[in-house]
Each structure stands twice: as structure tokens, then as C-alpha cells.
Scaffold this active site. Sequence first.
Site, PDB file in Angstrom:
ATOM      1  N   GLY A  83      22.003  -6.436  36.038  1.00  0.00           N
ATOM      2  CA  GLY A  83      22.880  -6.183  34.815  1.00  0.00           C
ATOM      3  C   GLY A  83      21.581  -6.057  33.527  1.00  0.00           C
ATOM      4  O   GLY A  83      21.454  -5.158  32.823  1.00  0.00           O
ATOM      5  N   LYS A 112      28.968   2.317  39.821  1.00  0.00           N
ATOM      6  CA  LYS A 112      29.492   1.765  38.624  1.00  0.00           C
ATOM      7  C   LYS A 112      28.790   2.825  37.651  1.00  0.00           C
ATOM      8  O   LYS A 112      28.302   2.872  36.488  1.00  0.00           O
ATOM      9  CB  LYS A 112      28.975   0.717  38.244  1.00  0.00           C
ATOM     10  CG  LYS A 112      29.544  -0.408  39.103  1.00  0.00           C
ATOM     11  CD  LYS A 112      28.996  -1.748  38.586  1.00  0.00           C
ATOM     12  CE  LYS A 112      27.605  -2.261  38.991  1.00  0.00           C
ATOM     13  NZ  LYS A 112      27.252  -3.521  39.147  1.00  0.00           N
ATOM     14  N   GLY A 151      21.498  -5.486  41.518  1.00  0.00           N
ATOM     15  CA  GLY A 151      21.587  -6.305  42.641  1.00  0.00           C
ATOM     16  C   GLY A 151      21.757  -5.667  44.043  1.00  0.00           C
ATOM     17  O   GLY A 151      20.953  -6.197  44.870  1.00  0.00           O
ATOM     18  N   ARG A 187      16.214 -16.972  43.274  1.00  0.00           N
ATOM     19  CA  ARG A 187      16.163 -17.124  41.807  1.00  0.00           C
ATOM     20  C   ARG A 187      15.591 -18.503  41.667  1.00  0.00           C
ATOM     21  O   ARG A 187      15.023 -18.628  40.633  1.00  0.00           O
ATOM     22  CB  ARG A 187      17.675 -16.987  41.618  1.00  0.00           C
ATOM     23  CG  ARG A 187      18.277 -15.457  41.600  1.00  0.00           C
ATOM     24  CD  ARG A 187      19.461 -15.523  40.939  1.00  0.00           C
ATOM     25  NE  ARG A 187      19.552 -13.960  40.330  1.00  0.00           N
ATOM     26  CZ  ARG A 187      20.837 -13.550  40.036  1.00  0.00           C
ATOM     27  NH1 ARG A 187      22.037 -14.113  40.350  1.00  0.00           N
ATOM     28  NH2 ARG A 187      20.965 -12.438  39.518  1.00  0.00           N
TER      29      ARG A 187
HETATM   30  P1  ADP Z   1      23.447  -2.037  41.926  1.00  0.00           P
HETATM   31  O1  ADP Z   1      24.033  -3.410  42.272  1.00  0.00           O
HETATM   32  O2  ADP Z   1      22.211  -1.508  42.648  1.00  0.00           O
HETATM   33  O3  ADP Z   1      23.256  -1.672  40.671  1.00  0.00           O
HETATM   34  P2  ADP Z   1      25.997  -0.824  42.133  1.00  0.00           P
HETATM   35  O4  ADP Z   1      26.513  -2.206  41.929  1.00  0.00           O
HETATM   36  O5  ADP Z   1      26.193   0.235  41.009  1.00  0.00           O
HETATM   37  O6  ADP Z   1      24.507  -0.786  42.509  1.00  0.00           O
HETATM   38  O7  ADP Z   1      26.672  -0.029  43.449  1.00  0.00           O
HETATM   39  C1  ADP Z   1      26.628  -0.355  44.782  1.00  0.00           C
HETATM   40  C2  ADP Z   1      27.672  -0.225  45.551  1.00  0.00           C
HETATM   41  O8  ADP Z   1      27.855   1.492  45.340  1.00  0.00           O
HETATM   42  C3  ADP Z   1      27.703  -0.653  46.907  1.00  0.00           C
HETATM   43  O9  ADP Z   1      28.712  -1.283  47.193  1.00  0.00           O
HETATM   44  C4  ADP Z   1      27.917   0.746  47.797  1.00  0.00           C
HETATM   45  O10 ADP Z   1      28.830   0.616  48.695  1.00  0.00           O
HETATM   46  C5  ADP Z   1      28.637   1.639  46.781  1.00  0.00           C
HETATM   47  N1  ADP Z   1      28.433   3.190  47.011  1.00  0.00           N
HETATM   48  C6  ADP Z   1      27.179   3.818  46.951  1.00  0.00           C
HETATM   49  N2  ADP Z   1      27.376   5.266  47.379  1.00  0.00           N
HETATM   50  C7  ADP Z   1      28.868   5.123  47.547  1.00  0.00           C
HETATM   51  C8  ADP Z   1      29.587   6.258  47.739  1.00  0.00           C
HETATM   52  N3  ADP Z   1      29.232   7.283  48.093  1.00  0.00           N
HETATM   53  N4  ADP Z   1      31.062   5.968  47.609  1.00  0.00           N
HETATM   54  C9  ADP Z   1      31.503   4.703  47.412  1.00  0.00           C
HETATM   55  N5  ADP Z   1      30.702   3.575  46.999  1.00  0.00           N
HETATM   56  C10 ADP Z   1      29.382   3.863  47.206  1.00  0.00           C
HETATM   57 MG    MG Z   2      25.896  -4.058  42.098  1.00  0.00          MG
END
Ligand code: ADP
Ligand code: MG
Length: 388
Positions: free
Chosen positions: A368, A195, A345, A36
Site C-alpha cells: 500500500g 483492487k 503484497g 520484514r
Molecule cells: P497486490 O497485492 O500485488 O497489490 P492486489 O491485492 O490488487 O495485488 O490483487 C491480488 C489479487 O488479485 C489476488 O488475490 C488474485 O487472485 C486477484 N486476481 C488477479 N487476477 C484476477 C482475476 N482475473 N479475477 C479475479 N481476481 C484476480
Molecule cells: Mg494484495
Amino acid sequence: MKLSLRDLDIKGKRVLMRVDFNVPLKDDGTINDDTRIRMALPSIRYVLDQGASLILMSHLGRPKGVSNPALSLRPCADRLQNFLGRKVALITSYERAKGIKIGEVYLLENLRFYKGEEHPGEDPDFAKSLANLGDVYVNDAFGTAHRKHASTAVITNFFPNKSVMGFLVEKELSFLAPLVTSPKHPFYAIIGGAKIGSKIGVLESLVSKIDAIFIGGGMAFTLFKIKNIDIGDSLFDDKMMDKGRDFLQKCRKKGVVVHLPQDIMITNDKENRLILATQGIPSGWRGVDIGPETLKEWEKFLNKAATIFWNGPMGVFEVASFADGTNQLAKKLSTMPADVIVGGGDSVAAIQSLQLEKNFAHISTGGGASLEYIEYGQLPGIELLTNK
Ligand code: ADP
Ligand code: MG
């Protein structure tokens, strides 16, 4: 279009710039990843080359309006000083920044040590006291542009005609705006992660833009459940059943094919197994990754894409035995002809750990923020900047 830093004559001026130095820290308080800070360097160097003085401001972590030495920006000031090869003074009492001279660089101590940053309504004078320090305002904090805080939104009131975007914000928009307005087709989205509640809005707004969607990660199980497939103890959000149904229906209407995983890695914490999704997941077991057949099938479609947007890991990638789906997908995407744009992230972290960043068209610095931009087509911190 918004005014850019390049559009202002800043020679001899005091440039007040919001950056996103919210870097991840190690347990010992040192910087874990300085991406960053590096991303802000083009704007910072430009200001100094123009013969201006520079006052930087940022938040770090969540001190919640109270001074907290563990969240001092000191490590960021030191790191920036190394990058620039010139002194970067950390300023704890902001008033002192008024005396800044041409060529000097100040970094204001963590903005979130003050309540007025995150809650401008509770202390309207905070934004004004920041604004008093500069002659022009630059927002280069893309990762914080979805927040309506004193330093990202309210402050623009004090700089009519002189609130501009920095080069990082400009770069982010140059990749993200076409996704919203004029993506090259076929345009596919790959969405994973955990999420579903916060991502369903993004999914819905994508439906009118994409040609197909591929859903993995924890998100997939709510959709399996809607299709009456047993999901055992997999991640699941009861509140999202209706929204998930709406989303699937919207996709059907628009002719957007929804690809769910065909095979899934499941675990009961003693043993891991690969199953076909249609078999369903027995209770006591939960889905933790997509399987190799899924990737093989998806690859056939993804190879034909002109544009791909990827957000969210395909499995619990923090655990090595459940990281294959995410890592293999990242590797495949890195060699595909499409422009692949990644936001989020955790998905970005997965790509960085494989050192594949260079093979992607764009990796967003704001998880986000990039999702909100795609959902709403704008961000408050950017919307409030001066129009061209
Ligand atoms: P990003 O930060 O890329 O937007 P998120 O924060 O939505 O992604 O999700 C990331 C999290 O999702 C990780 O901590 C990962 O462990 C979790 N995750 C991915 N697949 C699964 C699953 N099948 N069951 C539970 N958690 C999961
Ligand atoms: Mg995340």
C-alpha cells in the site's frame, strides 16, 4: 531531503525506532515469513554499533485497540534476538522502558493494543507517552508510512529536529522517488490484481510519467467492458466505469498506449479454456489469467524498457492452473535489462515463491505504501520527518 539516521549523533542516546514487524503468521502463531524483521536489521545494528540504547515499536495485525495474546510481538522479539545474538526484551508496560541502558534492546508490545495508536485524536497522550521513552525518533517502518498513526506521524511533534528516517525507508525512497521525479525512459507500468477501486488513482498519476501501460489481472475486465467486449462473470467494478473511461481518455491524450490482454484463460469451474479477448467471454465463464500470446506480445515492448514498475498479479495466481501468466511474467521480467521495481503484497509474494527476488532492482516491502507514494509523491510518515 529528510534527515537520516546517519546524520544524528546517537552515542549514549535512547533511540526510539518505529519498525514494521507486521509479519504474516501461521495458524499455530509462529512466523511465516520474517522478511520484514530482516529488512530492519541494518538500522538496528547501526544503532547498537554507535553505542546507543534501542527501543523498537511496531504493530502486528489488527487487534483494534484491545490486548490480544494471539497478536503478541513475542515471536518477533524472539526472532530478532536470534538474528542479533543478544537479548531482546518484550516490554508490556511501556513505562518500564524508561530504565533502558546503553546496548540494551527493548521491543514494545503491539502498539495497536492501544486505541491511541490508530486513533491519535481519541487519546492524544498515547503518542506523548511513547515519545517520553526516547531522545531521538527514527521511522524505519516503510510499510506503515502511509498511515497517520501515533507512532508514525503524531510522535514527530515531540522530536523537532530529531525525527529521522531509517535505512530501510531511505532505501525504498532511493528506488521509488526516481519513478515519480525522473524515471529513465522508456518507462512502462504493468498493473494487475483485483483492487481497481484503490488503484485507479495510481493509474491516473502514472499516465504523465510512463510511455505505455500493460494491464492484466482482474483490473482488465472493467476496461474490456468499457470497450463493449463481453466479460461474462469476470471481476468487474460498476463504480469504476466512469473513472476507467477518464483514464483511457487521459492515456489517449498523452499518447500512452494501453496494452490489454490479447488472450485470456477463462473458466466455468468445470472446464478451463483459452480464448481471444476480442471473442468476448460467455456468461457462466470468467477470466482468470492472461494467456501466452499476451505475454509474447508484451515481451517485445518490455524488452526495450529502461524502467518497469510492476504491481498486481496477472491472474488468480493462488490457484496453480491460473498462475502461469503471473509466474511467466515474473520469470521474463527477472531476465530483462530494465530496472524492474515491484510493489504490492501479492505480486511480491509471487516473486518470492519463485525465489527470483535477487533478479529485481527493487522489491518494495510496503504494498500500500509504495502505491500511495507513486500516487501522491509523498507519504505522511516521511513528510513529517526533519528536513535536512
Ligand atoms: P497486490 O497485492 O500485488 O497489490 P492486489 O491485492 O490488487 O495485488 O490483487 C491480488 C489479487 O488479485 C489476488 O488475490 C488474485 O487472485 C486477484 N486476481 C488477479 N487476477 C484476477 C482475476 N482475473 N479475477 C479475479 N481476481 C484476480
Ligand atoms: Mg494484495
